[in-house]
Design a protein around this motif. Structure first.
Motif, mmCIF file in Angstrom:
data_model
loop_
_atom_site.group_PDB
_atom_site.id
_atom_site.type_symbol
_atom_site.label_atom_id
_atom_site.label_comp_id
_atom_site.label_asym_id
_atom_site.label_seq_id
_atom_site.Cartn_x
_atom_site.Cartn_y
_atom_site.Cartn_z
ATOM 1 N N ALA A 1 -20.673 -24.142 47.695
ATOM 2 C CA ALA A 1 -19.723 -23.376 46.885
ATOM 3 C C ALA A 1 -19.668 -23.928 45.465
ATOM 4 O O ALA A 1 -19.934 -25.116 45.239
ATOM 5 C CB ALA A 1 -18.340 -23.431 47.519
ATOM 6 N N PRO A 2 -19.316 -23.072 44.485
ATOM 7 C CA PRO A 2 -19.291 -23.518 43.085
ATOM 8 C C PRO A 2 -18.458 -24.768 42.846
ATOM 9 O O PRO A 2 -18.859 -25.645 42.065
ATOM 10 C CB PRO A 2 -18.705 -22.312 42.355
ATOM 11 C CG PRO A 2 -19.099 -21.142 43.194
ATOM 12 C CD PRO A 2 -19.032 -21.640 44.616
ATOM 13 N N GLU A 3 -17.314 -24.895 43.518
ATOM 14 C CA GLU A 3 -16.467 -26.072 43.282
ATOM 15 C C GLU A 3 -17.146 -27.352 43.772
ATOM 16 O O GLU A 3 -16.944 -28.434 43.206
ATOM 17 C CB GLU A 3 -15.098 -25.912 43.941
ATOM 18 C CG GLU A 3 -15.117 -25.621 45.427
ATOM 19 C CD GLU A 3 -15.140 -24.127 45.756
ATOM 20 O OE1 GLU A 3 -14.667 -23.771 46.855
ATOM 21 O OE2 GLU A 3 -15.622 -23.342 44.926
ATOM 22 N N ILE A 4 -17.976 -27.237 44.825
ATOM 23 C CA ILE A 4 -18.684 -28.416 45.313
ATOM 24 C C ILE A 4 -19.849 -28.735 44.376
ATOM 25 O O ILE A 4 -20.159 -29.909 44.137
ATOM 26 C CB ILE A 4 -19.170 -28.199 46.759
ATOM 27 C CG1 ILE A 4 -17.970 -27.922 47.673
ATOM 28 C CG2 ILE A 4 -19.924 -29.431 47.266
ATOM 29 C CD1 ILE A 4 -18.320 -27.667 49.110
ATOM 30 N N GLN A 5 -20.475 -27.713 43.828
ATOM 31 C CA GLN A 5 -21.522 -27.966 42.839
ATOM 32 C C GLN A 5 -20.950 -28.644 41.595
ATOM 33 O O GLN A 5 -21.596 -29.522 41.007
ATOM 34 C CB GLN A 5 -22.210 -26.651 42.475
ATOM 35 C CG GLN A 5 -22.992 -26.031 43.635
ATOM 36 C CD GLN A 5 -23.784 -24.810 43.212
ATOM 37 O OE1 GLN A 5 -24.454 -24.809 42.192
ATOM 38 N NE2 GLN A 5 -23.695 -23.739 44.004
ATOM 39 N N ARG A 6 -19.737 -28.249 41.213
ATOM 40 C CA ARG A 6 -19.103 -28.902 40.061
ATOM 41 C C ARG A 6 -18.802 -30.361 40.377
ATOM 42 O O ARG A 6 -18.905 -31.242 39.503
ATOM 43 C CB ARG A 6 -17.829 -28.153 39.669
ATOM 44 C CG ARG A 6 -18.096 -26.812 38.983
ATOM 45 C CD ARG A 6 -16.840 -26.260 38.341
ATOM 46 N NE ARG A 6 -15.843 -25.857 39.327
ATOM 47 C CZ ARG A 6 -15.796 -24.634 39.865
ATOM 48 N NH1 ARG A 6 -16.685 -23.708 39.515
ATOM 49 N NH2 ARG A 6 -14.855 -24.329 40.743
ATOM 50 N N LEU A 7 -18.409 -30.627 41.630
ATOM 51 C CA LEU A 7 -18.168 -32.013 42.045
ATOM 52 C C LEU A 7 -19.471 -32.809 41.961
ATOM 53 O O LEU A 7 -19.478 -33.966 41.516
ATOM 54 C CB LEU A 7 -17.607 -32.036 43.472
ATOM 55 C CG LEU A 7 -17.325 -33.399 44.103
ATOM 56 C CD1 LEU A 7 -16.345 -34.200 43.261
ATOM 57 C CD2 LEU A 7 -16.786 -33.219 45.532
#
Length: 249
Positions: A236-242
């Protein structure tokens, strides 16, 4: 009496004597009545649960036999005069067992109280309620009951509530600064739920907060590999940002 369905279906008398329900379809009916405690379960719903779209011509008579067997079981425990634990209604049947006698109902109550306490920023108390809720589980819900579509949907709902409770409790404990202590549990959850991105994200973040950036990057790579290999999707995008945060440090 005490009724457990968060695991195998178990029934105990007040003196902790176990009661056996040997007939599989009687267990099936009892489990559905327990999950819908205090709510009328229609005859049509019970027949659908037991036989799906192809009930036998004797379905109604057979269902009544199962209900009779449950009444005999409940009669093992003496009730106050005038109290009928399993009542017949025009449309079906309703079980009236105190909610604190059914582990699934206690589970739901603890989750509701835990959520309320977390909303009030009572993190310790809320976390304790959620931990107690999950601790009631002894295995998959109604594990010794073969179930149809109706009961199966309830079992899935209970499992989803269990996962949500675990995530809420972990979030609360992270807010209390317990990342290091949570890592072993989060590693286990990441293994048992390989596609649950929330648990993986919690693990990655806790590793990072504990100064274990290399291990956090490895945890992300495992998730990415699982999703890409088995499902053909990216995290998910939020995990990619992490992940970007980890690699930019």
């Amino acid at each position: 009496m005490r009724f457990n369905i968060l695991g195998s279906l178990e029934i105990f008398t007040c003196d902790n004597r176990p009661l056996q329900v040997n007939a599989s379809k009687t267990r099936q009916v009892l489990a559905l009545l327990l999950i819908r405690n205090h709510t009328v379960v229609g005859v049509d719903t019970l027949i659908e649960e037991l036989w799906g779209d192809d009930p036998p011509r004797s379905a109604l008579a057979t269902l009544r036999t199962y209900i009779h067997n449950i009444r005999r079981l409940l009669a093992e425990e003496e009730q106050p005069e005038g109290r009928d634990l399993l009542a017949t209604r025009q449309a079906g049947y309703v079980l009236h067992v105190d909610d604190d006698q059914v582990d699934a109902k206690v589970f739901e109550q603890l989750i509701a109280r835990g959520r309320m306490r977390l909303e009030r920023a009572e993190l310790e108390a809320g976390s304790a309620d959620l931990r107690a809720a999950v601790a009631l589980w002894r295995g998959p819900a109604i594990a010794n009951v073969g179930f149809g579509g109706v009961l199966g949907a309830h079992a899935i709902h209970l499992e989803e509530m269990r996962i949500q409770a675990i995530n809420l409790r972990i979030t609360a404990e992270k807010a209390l600064g317990r990342d290091q202590e949570l890592i072993p549990e989060l590693r286990s959850l990441a293994v048992t739920h390989p596609y649950n991105e929330v648990f993986h994200a919690q693990l990655i973040e806790s590793l990072y907060r504990s100064g274990r950036r290399a291990e956090a990057l490895q945890a992300y790579q495992r998730l990415h590999s699982n999703l890409d290999r088995d499902l053909g999707i990216a995290p998910a995008p939020e995990i990619q940002r992490l992940h970007e945060k980890l690699t930019s440090c």
